[in-house]
Design a protein around this motif. Structure first.
Motif, PDB file in Angstrom:
ATOM      1  N   GLU A 143     -27.219 -27.148  -9.580  1.00 44.76           N
ATOM      2  CA  GLU A 143     -26.089 -27.323  -8.662  1.00 44.76           C
ATOM      3  C   GLU A 143     -25.069 -28.294  -9.235  1.00 44.76           C
ATOM      4  N   ARG A 161     -30.972 -18.051   6.303  1.00 44.15           N
ATOM      5  CA  ARG A 161     -30.133 -17.391   5.305  1.00 44.15           C
ATOM      6  C   ARG A 161     -28.664 -17.464   5.698  1.00 44.15           C
ATOM      7  N   ARG A 193     -31.485 -17.555  -3.757  1.00 41.87           N
ATOM      8  CA  ARG A 193     -30.339 -18.309  -4.273  1.00 41.87           C
ATOM      9  C   ARG A 193     -29.180 -17.365  -4.568  1.00 41.87           C
ATOM     10  N   GLY A 221     -24.643 -19.786  -2.951  1.00 43.24           N
ATOM     11  CA  GLY A 221     -24.300 -21.201  -2.975  1.00 43.24           C
ATOM     12  C   GLY A 221     -24.218 -21.846  -1.609  1.00 43.24           C
ATOM     13  N   ARG A 222     -24.472 -21.073  -0.543  1.00 43.86           N
ATOM     14  CA  ARG A 222     -24.378 -21.642   0.806  1.00 43.86           C
ATOM     15  C   ARG A 222     -25.591 -22.484   1.177  1.00 43.86           C
ATOM     16  N   LEU A 223     -26.725 -22.294   0.482  1.00 39.00           N
ATOM     17  CA  LEU A 223     -27.942 -23.040   0.779  1.00 39.00           C
ATOM     18  C   LEU A 223     -28.271 -23.974  -0.371  1.00 39.00           C
ATOM     19  N   SER A 266     -27.744 -16.187  -1.206  1.00 39.02           N
ATOM     20  CA  SER A 266     -27.005 -17.189  -0.428  1.00 39.02           C
ATOM     21  C   SER A 266     -25.626 -17.464  -1.014  1.00 39.02           C
TER      22      SER A 266
END
Length: 735
Positions: free
Chosen positions: A345, A735, A265, A270-272, A268
């Protein structure tokens, strides 16, 4: 990305509330089914091993087995009211108390008989012996009624001291003490574990996740163990091992998975989404947890080869709780992470709307401590390897003087009231301290011949200063079985008691009943059990250890496709276990920490401790082995050179390995505070082994060895020389 772990995590992530509900129902079902079925406890016959066990079986077939007995001591009360005998009691009052006690006991259905009162040689103590109906293993559940009658007689005769001891009351006291000790262990372990996890994650919610899942796994395992006891009887230690191992591996497996999800997390940015992160963690740490759990199960299963009901009970409890812990980390944990991740989130989105910066998520950093600790292996791998191995061998050196004995009744804590009375009994009636039972079975037509040889044996023993001269011969109704009881005026754990047994077995029996053609004979009793059990265990030890080494090698080979790593894993596990056992010898056998750890050294190590250590440690060491080497292998598959992959893999897994080691050590150290000496030894040696394995073997020895071997570490696979694999590319794409 289509392995079992990923598919299970994917389903749980897509149906989180259904998965969590299913897990809670599973736990409730296990507990409900286990409670309904009850626990099938081991019987007396299940514990019989060696010559003592065969002799007990012969006596039982002839209905001549010794019944469990309680001894009630009647004496004068101290003028200070301290509960200590002082001078001879009033003979009339003592005789009156003995008559009342006898009458009360004979009315109980639990009582098989009451012997006539016997006075000690100094006249200060009057003893009444009560035989308990049924077999030995059930007596502790019946003795409560006898203790109540003893208390009633004490109340009626306040001028006297009326106290009870015996095998059943001691066993009852040990069980009560064990329950109180385990409650204390939980009070120590749970808060420390929670604080450790809080330091790792910096969040109360995330710290509570591993602990709650571990506790739910323990609850389910307790129920399943009750069901399993109908296949392999429970020796009364199953719950102990479920609590000890369940909390250790349950937190560790969740920690491995949870830590990796947070690393991904953080990486990433916040991209995943939560579902993708859960799948990614399942593809990496999830597989490591699965392999590690299977390794623990396979290693522990070798305990069944010991052909011992206690080890089988330990194995069943460990296997069940580890499998449940693995299942929880692969199903309930992904669902819980998804729920928490989605909530995080939404919270992050609201913070962004308000213009507030996003909260920092702790990633994979190892801090400054681990690079410093890794520096010797990185700069001087050969010197580090040699020094570390020499240090481990030095710790293992005391193992050459290891003395293994069966922990007898005499080793129990004197905090148990019945044990203090037991000491008084031995002081007042030294001639009754130990009883050997010689059992002979032959044809009914040879009954007179057997009786004659037993009388000759009794005559020989009477001339031996190791015996008291007391003898009693009994013959079964069918005249096929006869027994001879002989007494020894020494404590059961004394050298003289063992010498008397050797005289019987090696000299007197062959010269008497051994001359009867076709006769079966043997010696049983407490001392015979104490001697035969370690001998039986030592006979099974090569088979168990051989199977354990083979299982460890094959599991490592399966996990990493490397013969070299398999051999390294076996050697390092042996070194860890040997070093921990060496420390155990120094601390407990030589009594280095008697005052600090509050125990009285027996000059030996419990007979079950070494084998239990080897089996459990070999399984638990796979946790660190699989997790650390998996990170190294993952980096190599991503194209990183083996040398850099080793350093990065150890550094990235450092914090989680440290946390796991601290949790495990806390769990095991809490058992050091127990009163039972064998449990103290098990807790100490497992804690020492985990610390050695986590902070010496996995940080110094393993990296140094892999740095020296380089790409040869992966032989015969071509991991270090192959192009990036498809799974690695898939992970990179995600990823």
């Amino acid at each position: 990305m289509n392995t079992l772990t990923v598919r299970a995590a994917r389903w749980s992530a897509r149906h989180p509330w259904l998965a969590l509900t299913g897990w809670l129902l599973f736990v409730a079902l296990c507990l409900g089914a286990g409670s309904a079925a009850g626990t099938h406890s081991a019987r007396t016959a299940d514990y019989r091993v060696g010559e003592a066990g065969r002799a007990e079986a012969l006596a039982a077939d002839g209905h001549l087995e010794r019944l469990p007995a309680e001894q009630i001591l009647i004496s004068a009360r101290s003028h200070a009211g301290e509960g200590r005998p002082l001078g001879a009691p009033d003979h009339r009052a003592a005789a009156s108390a003995a008559r009342e006690l006898t009458a009360r006991m004979r009315q109980l259905p639990e009582v098989a008989g009451v012997a006539a009162p016997v006075r000690s040689s100094d006249g200060r103590v009057l003893m009444v012996e009560v035989l308990v109906e049924g077999e030995e293993r059930d007596a502790k559940d019946k003795v409560g009624a006898l203790l109540a009658q003893t208390a009633a007689v004490q109340k009626d005769h306040p001028e006297l001291l009326v106290q009870e001891t015996g095998g059943p009351s001691v066993s009852k006291g040990v069980d009560e003490q064990r329950g109180a000790d385990l409650a204390l262990s939980e009070k120590i372990t749970l808060p420390v574990t929670l604080l450790t996890l809080l330091a790792v994650f910096g969040s109360v919610t995330m710290a509570a996740v591993p602990l709650l899942l571990a506790l739910s796994s323990i609850a389910a395992a307790v129920g399943l163990a009750m069901l399993a006891s109908h296949l392999t009887p429970d020796a009364g230690v199953g719950t102990n091992v479920i609590l000890m191992i369940g909390l250790a591996v349950g937190v560790d497996y969740t920690l491995f998975h949870l830590k990796r999800e947070r690393e991904e997390r953080a990486r990433s940015g916040g991209r995943l989404g939560s579902e993708q992160l859960v799948e990614l963690a399942a593809a990496t740490s999830g597989r490591a947890v699965l392999v590690s759990g299977l390794a623990v199960v396979a290693s522990t299963a070798t305990l069944y080869l010991a052909s011992d009901v206690i080890f089988s009970s330990l194995a069943t409890g460990t296997v069940v709780v580890v499998l449940v812990a693995v299942a929880s980390s692969l199903t309930a944990l992904p669902a819980l992470l998804t729920v928490l991740g989605r909530r995080a989130e939404r919270r992050a989105a609201r913070r962004a709307e308000r213009g507030k910066p996003a909260r920092r998520i702790r990633g994979e950093g190892g801090g400054r401590f681990w690079p410093v600790l890794l520096r010797p292996a990185a700069r001087h791998p050969l010197a580090t390897l040699c020094v570390s191995l020499l240090a481990l061998l030095a710790l293992a050196l005391p193992l050459t003087g290891l003395k293994i004995t069966e922990m007898s009744r005499d080793t129990h804590s004197r905090a148990i009231p019945a044990m203090r009375v037991y000491d008084r009994l031995n002081d007042a009636f030294p001639e009754r301290r130990v009883t050997h039972q010689v059992v002979v079975r032959a044809g009914a037509d040879r009954s007179e011949e057997v009786a004659g040889e037993l009388r000759e044996l009794a005559r020989l023993a009477a001339g031996d200063p190791l015996f008291t001269g007391f003898s009693r011969i009994r013959t079964s109704a069918d005249h096929r079985t006869s027994t001879l009881e002989l007494r020894v005026p020494y404590l059961g754990d004394s050298p003289q008691a063992y010498d008397s047994l050797d005289h019987l077995r090696d000299d007197y029996l062959p010269a008497t009943v051994g001359r009867i053609a076709g006769a079966e004979y043997g010696v049983t009793g407490d001392v015979a059990r104490y001697q035969d059990y370690p001998a039986h265990q030592n006979g099974r030890l090569p088979l168990v250890l051989g199977a354990l080494l083979l299982v460890t090698f094959l599991m490592t080979l399966y996990a990493f496709r490397s013969v070299v790593l398999g051999l390294i894993g076996v050697v390092l596990n042996l070194l860890s276990a040997a070093a921990a056992l060496g420390l155990l010898v120094l601390v407990f056998q030589h009594g280095w920490a008697e005052g600090l750890l509050d125990f009285r050294s027996t000059g030996s190590v419990g007979s079950r401790v070494p084998l239990f250590l080897f089996v459990i440690l070999f399984g638990l060491s796979m946790d660190y082995q699989v997790f650390v080497v998996s990170r190294i292998r993952e980096a190599v598959l991503d194209g990183t050179p083996t040398r850099q992959a080793v350093l990065d893999g150890v550094r990235r897994s450092a914090s989680v390995v440290t946390s796991a080691a601290v949790v495990m050590t806390t769990v095991f150290v809490s058992f050091v505070f127990l009163h039972i000496i064998e449990m103290k030894q098990i807790g100490f040696v497992l804690a020492a082994a985990v610390l050695i394995d986590a902070f010496v073997v996995r940080v110094l020895v393993l990296p140094a060895a892999m740095l020296l071997l380089g790409e040869g570490s992966w032989w015969p696979s071509r991991v270090g020389r192959a192009p990036v694999s498809a799974p690695a590319r898939q992970l990179a794409d995600v990823r």
